[in-house]
Design a protein around this motif. Structure first.
Motif, mmCIF file in Angstrom:
data_model
loop_
_atom_site.group_PDB
_atom_site.id
_atom_site.type_symbol
_atom_site.label_atom_id
_atom_site.label_comp_id
_atom_site.label_asym_id
_atom_site.label_seq_id
_atom_site.Cartn_x
_atom_site.Cartn_y
_atom_site.Cartn_z
ATOM 1 N N THR A 50 0.981 -1.107 0.038
ATOM 2 C CA THR A 50 -0.155 -0.594 0.099
ATOM 3 C C THR A 50 0.658 1.432 0.292
ATOM 4 O OG1 THR A 50 -1.935 -1.229 0.795
ATOM 5 C CG2 THR A 50 -1.754 1.342 1.566
ATOM 6 N N ILE A 51 1.914 1.032 0.335
ATOM 7 C CA ILE A 51 2.872 2.096 1.077
ATOM 8 C C ILE A 51 3.858 2.904 -0.815
ATOM 9 C CG2 ILE A 51 4.294 3.809 1.975
ATOM 10 C CD1 ILE A 51 4.073 2.076 4.639
ATOM 11 N N ALA A 52 4.063 1.331 -0.982
ATOM 12 C CA ALA A 52 4.644 2.315 -2.240
ATOM 13 C C ALA A 52 3.905 2.427 -3.737
ATOM 14 C CB ALA A 52 5.601 0.067 -2.627
ATOM 15 N N GLY A 54 1.216 3.538 -3.061
ATOM 16 C CA GLY A 54 0.638 5.789 -2.479
ATOM 17 C C GLY A 54 2.141 6.641 -3.132
ATOM 18 N N GLY A 55 3.408 6.206 -3.250
ATOM 19 C CA GLY A 55 4.458 6.736 -3.644
ATOM 20 C C GLY A 55 4.567 6.730 -4.256
ATOM 21 N N THR A 56 4.261 5.871 -5.361
ATOM 22 C CA THR A 56 3.909 5.536 -6.975
ATOM 23 C C THR A 56 3.522 6.592 -7.689
ATOM 24 O OG1 THR A 56 4.696 3.282 -7.115
ATOM 25 C CG2 THR A 56 4.003 4.112 -8.960
ATOM 26 N N THR A 57 1.880 6.418 -7.014
ATOM 27 C CA THR A 57 0.667 7.561 -7.247
ATOM 28 C C THR A 57 1.027 8.921 -7.321
ATOM 29 O OG1 THR A 57 -0.996 5.641 -6.758
ATOM 30 C CG2 THR A 57 -1.368 7.806 -7.078
ATOM 31 N N VAL A 58 1.726 9.115 -5.832
ATOM 32 C CA VAL A 58 2.107 11.127 -5.513
ATOM 33 C C VAL A 58 2.692 11.469 -6.634
ATOM 34 C CG1 VAL A 58 2.980 11.811 -3.915
ATOM 35 C CG2 VAL A 58 0.806 10.274 -2.553
ATOM 36 N N VAL A 59 4.222 10.391 -7.124
ATOM 37 C CA VAL A 59 4.540 10.727 -8.051
ATOM 38 C C VAL A 59 4.805 11.005 -8.906
ATOM 39 C CG1 VAL A 59 6.856 9.589 -9.066
ATOM 40 C CG2 VAL A 59 7.177 10.029 -6.606
#
Length: 98
Positions: A50-52, A54-59
């Motif tokens: 989930t964190i990975a 979410g981080g990819t989506t933000v980037v």
């Protein structure tokens, strides 16, 4: 109030021998580590995924916004340049008397 507060002088006798100029060092016992009262964070595999994601989506979102801003600046610059060329052409034509 502003005078320094010195600790009381040591009352232990200092033994001075020819081979030891300094008094013997007194070693305090090592401090015992205290367990932290804060809870530890334990990540499950689902939380890591989930964190990975979410981080990819933000980037990706930030990248898309920055690219769109750069594209907007480029389009604006090109349109201003075209307007300048057209205005210069119109002003040159009006000066020649056509």
């Amino acid at each position: 109030m502003f005078t320094p507060k010195y600790p009381p002088p040591d009352t232990a006798p200092v033994i001075r021998t020819p081979d030891a100029i300094h008094p013997p060092a007194v070693h305090a016992p090592a401090p015992v580590p205290v367990a932290s009262s804060r809870p530890t964070v334990q990540l499950t595999p689902a939380a890591v995924i989930t964190i990975a994601v979410g981080g990819t989506t933000v980037v990706l979102v930030i990248g898309a916004v920055l690219v769109s801003l750069l594209l907007a600046v480029a389009i604006t610059g090109a349109s201003v340049a075209i307007c300048a060329v057209v205005l210069r052409s119109l002003l040159n034509q009006s000066g020649t008397g056509r």
